[in-house]
Enzyme design. Structure first.
Site, mmCIF file in Angstrom:
data_model
loop_
_atom_site.group_PDB
_atom_site.id
_atom_site.type_symbol
_atom_site.label_atom_id
_atom_site.label_comp_id
_atom_site.label_asym_id
_atom_site.label_seq_id
_atom_site.Cartn_x
_atom_site.Cartn_y
_atom_site.Cartn_z
ATOM 1 N N GLU A 93 -39.063 -86.367 -15.456
ATOM 2 C CA GLU A 93 -39.106 -86.581 -16.894
ATOM 3 C C GLU A 93 -38.230 -87.740 -17.323
ATOM 4 O O GLU A 93 -37.303 -88.151 -16.622
ATOM 5 C CB GLU A 93 -38.690 -85.311 -17.623
ATOM 6 C CG GLU A 93 -37.302 -84.863 -17.251
ATOM 7 C CD GLU A 93 -36.960 -83.513 -17.839
ATOM 8 O OE1 GLU A 93 -37.738 -82.575 -17.642
ATOM 9 O OE2 GLU A 93 -35.924 -83.415 -18.494
ATOM 10 N N SER A 199 -25.343 -93.327 -13.926
ATOM 11 C CA SER A 199 -24.450 -92.169 -13.921
ATOM 12 C C SER A 199 -24.468 -91.559 -12.528
ATOM 13 O O SER A 199 -25.529 -91.327 -11.950
ATOM 14 C CB SER A 199 -24.964 -91.158 -14.957
ATOM 15 O OG SER A 199 -24.157 -90.009 -14.966
ATOM 16 N N CYS A 338 -32.710 -81.915 -22.142
ATOM 17 C CA CYS A 338 -33.324 -82.765 -21.123
ATOM 18 C C CYS A 338 -33.165 -82.007 -19.799
ATOM 19 O O CYS A 338 -32.129 -81.454 -19.525
ATOM 20 C CB CYS A 338 -32.589 -84.099 -21.056
ATOM 21 S SG CYS A 338 -33.089 -85.156 -19.716
HETATM 22 N N1 SAH Z 1 -26.905 -87.156 -11.077
HETATM 23 C C1 SAH Z 1 -26.265 -88.030 -11.981
HETATM 24 C C2 SAH Z 1 -27.113 -88.455 -13.153
HETATM 25 C C3 SAH Z 1 -28.029 -87.430 -13.733
HETATM 26 S S1 SAH Z 1 -27.221 -86.055 -14.487
HETATM 27 C C4 SAH Z 1 -24.969 -87.428 -12.464
HETATM 28 O O1 SAH Z 1 -24.721 -86.246 -12.227
HETATM 29 O O2 SAH Z 1 -24.197 -88.155 -13.062
HETATM 30 C C5 SAH Z 1 -26.730 -86.833 -16.011
HETATM 31 C C6 SAH Z 1 -25.667 -86.085 -16.773
HETATM 32 O O3 SAH Z 1 -26.184 -84.852 -17.285
HETATM 33 C C7 SAH Z 1 -24.464 -85.757 -15.915
HETATM 34 O O4 SAH Z 1 -23.268 -86.179 -16.497
HETATM 35 C C8 SAH Z 1 -24.578 -84.269 -15.835
HETATM 36 O O5 SAH Z 1 -23.368 -83.699 -15.616
HETATM 37 C C9 SAH Z 1 -25.190 -83.880 -17.164
HETATM 38 N N2 SAH Z 1 -25.696 -82.503 -17.193
HETATM 39 C C10 SAH Z 1 -26.347 -81.855 -16.217
HETATM 40 N N3 SAH Z 1 -26.612 -80.567 -16.571
HETATM 41 C C11 SAH Z 1 -26.110 -80.415 -17.809
HETATM 42 C C12 SAH Z 1 -26.040 -79.294 -18.711
HETATM 43 N N4 SAH Z 1 -26.545 -78.112 -18.394
HETATM 44 N N5 SAH Z 1 -25.444 -79.493 -19.910
HETATM 45 C C13 SAH Z 1 -24.936 -80.698 -20.233
HETATM 46 N N6 SAH Z 1 -24.956 -81.776 -19.432
HETATM 47 C C14 SAH Z 1 -25.533 -81.632 -18.219
#
Ligand code: SAH
Ligand code: SF4
Length: 381
Positions: A93, A199, A338
């Site tokens: 997505e 990220s 998301c």
């Molecule tokens: N894998 C990379 C990029 C994708 S995740 C990373 O971890 O940085 C992008 C962001 O979404 C990250 O900072 C991650 O911690 C956050 N994220 C993942 N699950 C989440 C949730 N349940 N609530 C809020 N942020 C979340």
């Protein structure tokens, strides 16, 4: 043999391909205008190209490397979540996020892209982590997420994407070459490198490698804990690259690129929201001279983990100090939930899918309620 997707080619390569097919190279630019801002949904609809070329193109190129399976608008049309199918049968997505400016204008339009289907890192609070790694995306599959978003904004009478953030599904630095190639291709489409955020959950060697690419992109490090013991529990990758290694890699990134990193910290009630953690986080942010984005956790299916209340979030932020900002989700309130669209659309039957979509709409945070759910006409049923 699979044909190359149009998004995999640079402008030069597209021009050369057209010349090799016996057409003038400027036809390549025409094709690229359609891909970026056009209303056409395939080669045949590009009415300003000669019929012979329109008929020949499908044997030379794929219009898109992705199939749009569905979309979901939210936040009064400011966000649009897109679900795509890859040719290998995976689902990923992207989220289109418009930031309102003065008097009905838009200050920026950001596309949040996925770099992998699923993710191998397995952070405990992340819906994507639950899936495990299904596949790496190709560079063109990342670029096509942005091209689709750009065409949708064009159809709505809005401007082009201004920012791209690699914060969708997947760990970008575990799909290093495709991600770097996609950044270069996106730059050619007009996205300034300074408006690209990668990220990472902490791939220290790749952070150093990225520092040497000569790409002044922004780097966000998903820290989520300020001591190794807790970070190992939340982000298992910490066993390989502990916090000190990560901080040194971040310092090297800043020294080489001149760009400060930001630290991302998902706030989870009773887990990492104590004021001792806030103090330690303050120290780490000072070492990298970086900003801290505090993201109250979005609930995910099958987990009891929750965000602290607003007061506790503010107290934590106050203790981290002026470097901290509370963000409502994945860098932006508007992109809340998301990671859950795939779950909603991935349900087996149409009725299951509708029920899941309804659940998702109800679960959307106040002010960001999902307004509509539109499986695309081509969505698999
Ligand atoms: N894998 C990379 C990029 C994708 S995740 C990373 O971890 O940085 C992008 C962001 O979404 C990250 O900072 C991650 O911690 C956050 N994220 C993942 N699950 C989440 C949730 N349940 N609530 C809020 N942020 C979340
Ligand atoms: Fe992977 Fe990022 Fe989710 Fe962690 S937060 S599981 S690294 S997508």
């Amino acid at each position: 043999m699979t044909l190359p997707a149009a998004a995999s080619l640079t402008r030069d390569q597209t021009g050369r391909l057209l010349v090799a097919m016996g057409h003038p190279s400027y036809r390549g630019d025409q094709l690229r205008r359609h891909l970026w801002r056009g209303r056409a949904d395939g080669f045949d609809a590009m009415r300003d190209l000669p019929a012979r070329l329109r008929a020949e193109l499908p044997a030379a190129l794929r219009w898109s490397s992705l199939e749009l399976l569905g979309s979901q608008a939210a936040d009064r049309g400011l966000t649009d979540k897109l679900l795509f199918g890859t040719s290998a049968g995976h689902e990923v997505e992207a989220v289109m996020i418009a930031h309102p400016g003065a008097e009905g204008t838009r200050a920026r339009q950001t596309v949040c892209v996925s770099s992998q289907a699923g993710c191998a890192i397995g952070c405990v609070f992340c819906a994507t982590g639950r899936l495990g790694l299904r596949a790496n995306l190709e560079a063109e599959e990342i670029v096509d997420q942005v091209l689709e978003a750009s065409r949708r904004w064009a159809r709505q009478g809005q401007g082009s994407p201004t920012n791209v953030v690699y914060m969708g599904m997947g760990e970008p630095l575990q799909n290093y070459s495709a991600v770097v190639d996609s950044v270069r291709l996106l730059h050619e489409w007009g996205i300034p490198l300074r408006q690209v955020v990668i990220s990472t959950s902490g791939m220290a060697p790749e952070i150093r490698r990225l520092a040497g690419e000569g790409l002044p992109v922004r780097l966000a490090i998903s820290l989520h804990a300020a001591d190794d013991e807790l970070r190992e529990r939340l982000v298992p990758l910490n066993r390989r690259y502990p916090i000190s290694t990560l901080i040194e890699a971040a310092q090297e990134f800043t020294a080489k690129t001149g760009r400060r990193v930001s630290l991302e910290y998902v706030l989870i009630r009773g887990v990492n929201d104590d004021l001792g953690s806030a103090e330690r986080l303050r120290g780490l942010a000072a070492r990298v001279h970086g900003h801290v984005n505090l993201i109250p956790m979005n609930p995910i299916p099958g987990s009891d983990l929750r965000a602290p209340g607003p007061g506790a979030c503010r107290e934590f932020a106050g203790r981290v100090g002026p470097r901290a900002t509370i963000r409502f989700s994945r860098g932006d309130r508007a992109s809340a939930a998301c990671g859950q669209l795939r779950a909603a659309l991935g349900a087996n039957s149409k009725s299951e899918r509708r029920a899941a979509a309804l659940e998702l709409a109800l679960a959307a945070p106040a002010g960001g309620a999902a307004a509509g759910f539109n499986p695309s006409p081509s969505a698999r049923s």
